[in-house]
Enzyme design. Structure first.
Site, PDB file in Angstrom:
ATOM      1  N   SER A 142       0.813  -1.177   0.019  1.00 44.77           N
ATOM      2  CA  SER A 142      -0.115  -0.136  -0.095  1.00 44.77           C
ATOM      3  C   SER A 142       0.907   1.291   0.127  1.00 44.77           C
ATOM      4  O   SER A 142       2.008   1.067   0.401  1.00 44.77           O
ATOM      5  CB  SER A 142      -0.755  -0.163   1.259  1.00 44.77           C
ATOM      6  OG  SER A 142      -1.616   1.282   1.487  1.00 44.77           O
ATOM      7  N   TYR A 193      -3.514  -0.362   9.884  1.00 45.53           N
ATOM      8  CA  TYR A 193      -3.182  -0.643   8.495  1.00 45.53           C
ATOM      9  C   TYR A 193      -2.116  -0.300   8.104  1.00 45.53           C
ATOM     10  O   TYR A 193      -1.259  -0.799   7.327  1.00 45.53           O
ATOM     11  CB  TYR A 193      -4.460   0.046   7.649  1.00 45.53           C
ATOM     12  CG  TYR A 193      -4.439  -0.270   6.064  1.00 45.53           C
ATOM     13  CD1 TYR A 193      -5.006  -1.552   5.686  1.00 45.53           C
ATOM     14  CD2 TYR A 193      -3.780   0.483   5.011  1.00 45.53           C
ATOM     15  CE1 TYR A 193      -5.176  -1.926   4.511  1.00 45.53           C
ATOM     16  CE2 TYR A 193      -3.890   0.201   3.701  1.00 45.53           C
ATOM     17  CZ  TYR A 193      -4.747  -1.025   3.356  1.00 45.53           C
ATOM     18  OH  TYR A 193      -4.812  -1.445   1.941  1.00 45.53           O
TER      19      TYR A 193
END
Length: 253
Positions: free
Chosen positions: A145, A158
């Protein structure tokens, strides 16, 4: 022929999180390149992805794998090998998101995100690696990510998980490159998927994000088809521990 470098005929690919979005597009791309596909799927009764893949003339099997079920996660890769006789490609795509200011972020949300976005990547990679190292070939593709590099806002778990995915990718590449097992990661930018619905609907944040993307658009799941086939194919045989950004130029801005 250069085109043969991207031919996946005769290869067996396992992928998690293929029921929608980026995972769906990547699973179809692997099938279009000729790979047989094992879907690591929470609901084994959901047949639409399997049927779409089989239209490409390849074999597709569903392997029950609820990422919240540690036993199913550990058994998934052996079941792929039992069904197909081997595993050549693993795509760790599935993930979840939890948003909250860090002062209010719950322990339950933290554990859920770390377990599914990082621990299952490790477990599935380790299990696949046992077969790939023995057969002296294989491709593992993790999903990072932008938060593998950046901290983000209101997504501490996250960010921690995706930072960990980047480091696990490099750690395994360091060990397994000499065994002809390539471990790399794809790093999505801002993509128009269900996970980003809140951002897309936030007019201010969506505008701010778009202003930084040189490509002047949010990405789409189809933007990942070429990247996954490249990293799954012999075209990437000398690519190890790399984080391939598919972000419309965001990281270069």
């Amino acid at each position: 022929m250069t085109t043969n470098l991207f031919d996946l005929k005769g290869q067996v690919a396992a992928i998690s999180g293929a029921s929608r979005g980026i995972g769906y597009a990547m699973a179809v791309a692997l099938a279009e390149a000729g790979a047989d596909v094992a879907l690591l799927q929470r609901n084994p009764e959901k047949m639409d992805v399997k049927e779409e893949i089989e239209k490409r003339g390849v074999t597709c099997e569903i392997v029950p794998c609820d990422l919240e079920n540690k036993t199913q996660v550990k058994e998934a890769i052996p079941k792929v090998v039992s069904a197909f006789g081997k595993i050549d490609i693993l795509v760790n795509n599935a993930g979840i998101q939890r948003r909250s200011p860090s002062v209010d972020f719950s322990e339950e949300d933290w554990d859920d995100v770390i377990d599914i976005n990082l621990k299952t990547v490790w477990t599935l990679s380790q299990q696949a690696g046992k077969y790939m190292v023995e057969q002296q070939s294989g491709k593992i593709i993790n999903m990072g990510s932008l938060l593998s590099y950046q901290g983000g806002l209101n997504v501490p778990a996250y960010a921690a998980a995706k930072g960990g995915v980047a480091q696990v990718t490099k750690a395994l590449a360091n060990e397994w490159a000499k065994e002809n097992v390539n471990v790399n990661a794809i790093v999505p930018g801002y993509i128009a998927t269900d996970m980003n619905t809140a951002l897309i609907n936030d007019e201010t944040r969506s505008r701010q994000i778009l202003e930084r993307i040189p490509a002047d658009r949010w990405g789409s799941p189809e933007d990942f088809k070429g990247a996954v086939v490249f990293l799954a194919s012999t075209a990437s045989n000398y690519v190890n521990g790399h984080l391939l950004s598919v972000d419309g130029g965001w990281m270069g801005r």
